[in-house]
Design an enzyme around this catalytic site. Structure first.
Site, mmCIF file in Angstrom:
data_model
loop_
_atom_site.group_PDB
_atom_site.id
_atom_site.type_symbol
_atom_site.label_atom_id
_atom_site.label_comp_id
_atom_site.label_asym_id
_atom_site.label_seq_id
_atom_site.Cartn_x
_atom_site.Cartn_y
_atom_site.Cartn_z
ATOM 1 N N ASP A 1 -10.817 3.973 10.191
ATOM 2 C CA ASP A 1 -10.132 2.830 10.805
ATOM 3 C C ASP A 1 -10.565 2.571 12.239
ATOM 4 O OD1 ASP A 1 -8.216 1.809 8.713
ATOM 5 O OD2 ASP A 1 -7.616 3.907 8.723
ATOM 6 N N HIS B 1 -8.646 -6.284 4.102
ATOM 7 C CA HIS B 1 -8.312 -5.483 5.277
ATOM 8 C C HIS B 1 -9.646 -5.137 5.920
ATOM 9 C CE1 HIS B 1 -3.956 -3.829 4.902
ATOM 10 N NE2 HIS B 1 -4.010 -5.118 5.064
ATOM 11 N N ASP C 1 -7.410 -4.310 9.873
ATOM 12 C CA ASP C 1 -6.714 -3.032 9.726
ATOM 13 C C ASP C 1 -7.515 -1.920 10.402
ATOM 14 O OD1 ASP C 1 -5.059 -0.991 9.031
ATOM 15 O OD2 ASP C 1 -5.513 -1.008 6.891
ATOM 16 N N TRP D 1 0.858 -1.176 0.000
ATOM 17 C CA TRP D 1 0.000 0.000 0.000
ATOM 18 C C TRP D 1 0.903 1.238 0.000
ATOM 19 C CZ3 TRP D 1 -0.270 3.874 3.843
ATOM 20 C CH2 TRP D 1 -1.107 4.945 3.466
ATOM 21 N N LYS E 1 -7.069 2.592 -2.744
ATOM 22 C CA LYS E 1 -7.677 3.510 -1.797
ATOM 23 C C LYS E 1 -8.359 4.643 -2.545
ATOM 24 C CE LYS E 1 -6.323 6.000 2.340
ATOM 25 N NZ LYS E 1 -5.507 5.928 3.531
ATOM 26 N N ASP F 1 -12.841 7.089 6.057
ATOM 27 C CA ASP F 1 -11.912 5.968 6.259
ATOM 28 C C ASP F 1 -11.233 6.110 7.619
ATOM 29 O OD1 ASP F 1 -10.054 3.923 5.838
ATOM 30 O OD2 ASP F 1 -8.682 5.234 4.747
ATOM 31 N N HIS G 1 -11.889 1.803 2.255
ATOM 32 C CA HIS G 1 -11.273 2.512 1.129
ATOM 33 C C HIS G 1 -12.192 2.807 -0.049
ATOM 34 C CE1 HIS G 1 -6.829 1.682 2.335
ATOM 35 N NE2 HIS G 1 -7.562 2.217 3.297
ATOM 36 N N GLU H 1 -2.994 -2.861 -2.581
ATOM 37 C CA GLU H 1 -4.148 -2.281 -1.882
ATOM 38 C C GLU H 1 -4.513 -0.909 -2.434
ATOM 39 O OE1 GLU H 1 -3.536 -1.777 2.325
ATOM 40 O OE2 GLU H 1 -5.594 -1.093 2.675
ATOM 41 N N ASP I 1 -9.766 -3.106 1.238
ATOM 42 C CA ASP I 1 -9.883 -2.551 2.594
ATOM 43 C C ASP I 1 -11.286 -1.974 2.731
ATOM 44 O OD1 ASP I 1 -9.895 -0.503 4.688
ATOM 45 O OD2 ASP I 1 -7.737 -0.813 4.837
HETATM 46 C C1 RNT Z 1 -3.948 2.792 4.704
HETATM 47 C C2 RNT Z 1 -4.049 1.353 4.425
HETATM 48 C C3 RNT Z 1 -2.935 0.494 4.965
HETATM 49 C C4 RNT Z 1 -2.486 0.873 6.356
HETATM 50 C C5 RNT Z 1 -1.455 -0.044 6.953
HETATM 51 C C6 RNT Z 1 -0.836 0.528 8.173
HETATM 52 O O1 RNT Z 1 -5.056 3.492 4.346
HETATM 53 O O2 RNT Z 1 -5.279 0.866 4.870
HETATM 54 O O3 RNT Z 1 -3.299 -0.845 4.899
HETATM 55 O O4 RNT Z 1 -3.566 0.993 7.226
HETATM 56 O O5 RNT Z 1 -0.546 -0.400 6.015
HETATM 57 ZN ZN ZN Z 2 -5.593 -1.276 4.763
#
Ligand code: RNT
Ligand code: ZN
Length: 422
Positions: A300, A290, A330, A189, A232, A298, A266, A230, A263
């Site tokens: 998290d 993720h 994640d 990523w 986004k 986003d 994302h 990955e 993810d």
């Molecule tokens: C960031 C991505 C990525 C990170 C990690 C720490 O938006 O989701 O996966 O969260 O690599």
């Molecule tokens: Zn991620």
């Protein structure tokens, strides 16, 4: 599996009968669940800090908020915290490590100079516990990523540095996979993107494709290392344009036979990854998830047993994808006990999987194929209140981990005895 109390056992037998009436085999569901390894992300334990001690702040457009005391300051503390968390999670899982968690013994080692020797403690720790490991090159929190570009930088020298980091990380991943006897999923990523409207959206994407091709040029045995990419939608500071968008990486993964990492945070807030799984599985052998929880954006947040989490698990089970999908977590929250965050997120993931495995899927499919959508909706609703929790409690008890909320007291004790002294 350890012995159960007679109460748990009795309740379990009754639940089993209830499920059997609907054609669901509970023992089969539990044996399937116990074979699923969820990859626990190291970065929840220290707010994505890592151990390079470079003095660099967290960058790359991701942010951790909160100042709950007790974050891990050393690799040993982080491993102890992970051990504590895993003692409260049923089943055998994996560790997902970022390159910035290298142990260099105080020596400054650049990211393009790393090798597996700096990860030996992690590998030994995982081996001891019979766990597999996954890995991630770190394309943020570094002076050469300070302007927001890495593999898609317009300066070829900066791109070269990050390509070398990627090459090295694949080698490290392969060593981990070999040492632990399980393929290491290496997830790429990068944060690259523009805060404001660009006039050239194409060139950075060409540079990114070129960089990735250079990183992946050397074939590596998939028994040891698997590469994932990955995508986004946006990050803080890359609101208008992200080089590695979903379309970019979907095309890249399909054309290069790489894993695509989806993810959950994302995409646009009304878009779900649960609906994407069956689509991308049409064209890809394997994918990485993720599992995260975005709140308004986003963000998290710690994963909970939300509708979307259940939908993700249902897709994995209904599509028979469990053998082709790697499940990683994640999220990062520094406003609550960090060990509890891991436990809540991972237990939620496992609960969602168990619920999905306990679905009366044959009946549901029958309703759908005969066009009886009334019964389909009715059955889906009735399924929600089947005695799932009895089966989950039984699974926790027989796996030797706390049942129900009992784990909270254990985390509190750990906080008092260990975390609060940091
Ligand atoms: C960031 C991505 C990525 C990170 C990690 C720490 O938006 O989701 O996966 O969260 O690599
Ligand atoms: Zn991620």
């Amino acid at each position: 599996m350890s012995k159960t109390s007679s109460h748990t056992e009795q309740a379990f037998q009754l639940a089993k009968e209830r499920y059997a009436e609907l054609g669901v085999n509970v023992d089969q569901a539990l044996s399937c669940l116990s074979a699923i390894a969820v990859s626990l992300h190291c970065w929840q334990g220290d707010d994505v800090g890592g151990f390079e001690r470079s003095g660099e702040e967290l960058s790359g457009g991701i942010a951790v908020t909160g100042n709950y005391p007790g974050k891990a300051r050393t690799p040993d503390e982080l491993r102890a915290d992970l051990d504590k968390a895993m003692a409260m999670i049923p089943g055998k899982h994996r560790l997902n490590l970022h390159a910035s968690y290298a142990e260099t013994g105080g020596k400054k080692v650049e990211r393009d100079e790393l090798d597996a020797s700096y990860f030996q403690n992690w590998i030994a720790w995982a081996k001891d516990r019979g766990m597999g490991m996954d890995f991630n090159p770190t394309y943020f929190s570094h002076p050469k990523a300070a302007d927001g570009f890495t593999l898609a930088h317009r300066d070829p020298a900066i791109r070269r540095f990050w390509v070398d980091h990627g090459i090295i990380c694949r080698k490290i991943g392969a060593e981990m996979g070999k040492a632990l006897g399980s393929p290491c999923v290496n997830n790429f990523w990068i944060p690259d993107g523009f805060k404001d409207i660009p006039v050239d959206r194409l060139s950075p994407r060409k540079w990114l494709a070129e960089s990735l091709d250079a990183i992946f040029a050397e074939p590596i045995d998939p028994k040891h290392n698997l590469d994932a990419v990955e995508a986004k939608l946006f990050g803080i500071g890359s609101e208008c344009y992200v080089v590695g968008s979903h379309e970019f990486y979907l095309g890249y993964a399909v054309s290069r036979k790489k894993l695509l990492c989806l993810d959950a945070g994302h995409f646009h807030p009304t878009e779900t990854i649960s609906d994407k799984i069956s689509s991308v599985m049409m064209w890809l052998d394997e994918i990485l998830l993720h599992v995260s929880r975005g709140v308004r954006w986003d963000s998290d947040h710690v994963v909970i047993l939300s509708d979307e989490l259940q939908a993700i698990a249902q897709e994995l089970v209904r599509g028979d994808f469990l053998g082709r999908v790697h499940i990683g977590l994640d999220f990062f929250d520094a406003s609550i006990n960090r060990v509890a965050a891991w436990v809540i997120g991972t237990r939620s993931m496992l609960k969602a999987l168990l619920m999905a495995l306990l679905e009366p899927i044959a009946q549901l499919r029958q309703c759908e194929s005969t066009g009886d959508y009334t019964s389909r909706l009715a059955m889906l609703e009735e399924t929600k209140t089947l005695p799932f929790s009895t089966v989950w409690d039984y699974y926790c008890e027989t796996s030797g981990v706390p049942v129900g909320h009992a784990w909270i007291a254990e985390v509190k004790r750990y906080e008092e005895q260990v975390l609060s002294k940091r």
